[in-house]
Design an enzyme around this catalytic site. Sequence first.
Site, PDB file in Angstrom:
ATOM      1  N   LYS A 132      -5.649  -6.324  -2.704  1.00  0.00           N
ATOM      2  CA  LYS A 132      -5.345  -6.467  -4.132  1.00  0.00           C
ATOM      3  C   LYS A 132      -5.053  -7.923  -4.472  1.00  0.00           C
ATOM      4  O   LYS A 132      -5.541  -8.441  -5.480  1.00  0.00           O
ATOM      5  CB  LYS A 132      -4.161  -5.582  -4.523  1.00  0.00           C
ATOM      6  CG  LYS A 132      -4.506  -4.113  -4.593  1.00  0.00           C
ATOM      7  CD  LYS A 132      -3.291  -3.271  -4.944  1.00  0.00           C
ATOM      8  CE  LYS A 132      -3.633  -1.797  -5.045  1.00  0.00           C
ATOM      9  NZ  LYS A 132      -2.466  -0.976  -5.416  1.00  0.00           N
ATOM     10  N   SER A 181       0.691  -5.143  -3.928  1.00  0.00           N
ATOM     11  CA  SER A 181       1.537  -4.072  -3.420  1.00  0.00           C
ATOM     12  C   SER A 181       0.787  -2.752  -3.518  1.00  0.00           C
ATOM     13  O   SER A 181      -0.011  -2.554  -4.433  1.00  0.00           O
ATOM     14  CB  SER A 181       2.839  -4.009  -4.236  1.00  0.00           C
ATOM     15  OG  SER A 181       3.731  -3.091  -3.680  1.00  0.00           O
ATOM     16  N   ASP A 182       1.048  -1.891  -2.547  1.00  0.00           N
ATOM     17  CA  ASP A 182       0.458  -0.559  -2.581  1.00  0.00           C
ATOM     18  C   ASP A 182       1.435   0.395  -1.902  1.00  0.00           C
ATOM     19  O   ASP A 182       2.203  -0.018  -1.038  1.00  0.00           O
ATOM     20  CB  ASP A 182      -0.895  -0.520  -1.875  1.00  0.00           C
ATOM     21  CG  ASP A 182      -1.652   0.740  -2.210  1.00  0.00           C
ATOM     22  OD1 ASP A 182      -2.224   0.812  -3.316  1.00  0.00           O
ATOM     23  OD2 ASP A 182      -1.651   1.676  -1.390  1.00  0.00           O
ATOM     24  N   GLN A 183       1.382   1.654  -2.289  1.00  0.00           N
ATOM     25  CA  GLN A 183       2.351   2.615  -1.764  1.00  0.00           C
ATOM     26  C   GLN A 183       1.704   3.960  -1.502  1.00  0.00           C
ATOM     27  O   GLN A 183       0.847   4.411  -2.264  1.00  0.00           O
ATOM     28  CB  GLN A 183       3.489   2.804  -2.767  1.00  0.00           C
ATOM     29  CG  GLN A 183       4.586   3.734  -2.299  1.00  0.00           C
ATOM     30  CD  GLN A 183       5.662   3.879  -3.347  1.00  0.00           C
ATOM     31  OE1 GLN A 183       5.440   4.489  -4.390  1.00  0.00           O
ATOM     32  NE2 GLN A 183       6.821   3.310  -3.083  1.00  0.00           N
ATOM     33  N   GLY A 191       3.343  -1.320   0.999  1.00  0.00           N
ATOM     34  CA  GLY A 191       2.739  -2.543   1.506  1.00  0.00           C
ATOM     35  C   GLY A 191       2.982  -3.661   0.522  1.00  0.00           C
ATOM     36  O   GLY A 191       2.924  -3.457  -0.693  1.00  0.00           O
TER      37      GLY A 191
END
Length: 192
Positions: A52, A68-70, A105
């Site tokens: 991203k 960010s990723d979740q 992340g």
Amino acid sequence: MPPLVLASSSPYRRELLSRLRQPFEWAAPSIDESRQDGEPADDLVRRLAREKAAALAERFPAHLIIGSDQVAVLDGQVLGKPHGFERAHAQLSAASGKRVTFLTGLALLDSSSGACQVDCVPYTVHFRTLDAEQITRYLQAEEPYDCAGSFKAEGLGISLFSRTEGSDVNSLIGLPLIRLVEMLDGVGVKVP
């Protein structure tokens, strides 16, 4: 200080980042968020956070880009965003009385040098035992269909928990601010 960019269209992440009182821009990255075969959940969120941030590097060539990723993990299975009532109900029913770990992340990319810090911050939620009526009432009240795990911890979703554990409650909402401040400090950005 290079300008900050949040690689996300999430209003939740924007609100969290604004708490640091640093000026920032935001833009939605366009990446394939599919999980690779056999990819562990923590590797997935690290990779997606990095991708991203990298997706915006050309558009923002002299910036610090935050990605960010979740995902939510229940009984070893990755739960994604439900995108609708039926799937959200099923996710919350499965989580009833159990613990769900959220893996967030986080990437901080210096687009001028290509240097990138990447981490994964876990946060665990212990769910109360919930019946079908409680779940339905919650989903009708908050409609958390764009949230991993089918709830909004910053809202009424908190009523679904018996307890939480982790180093940074902000990671549950999608942006681990404590770790981000450490990353920013590592590149000379002082907060406060």
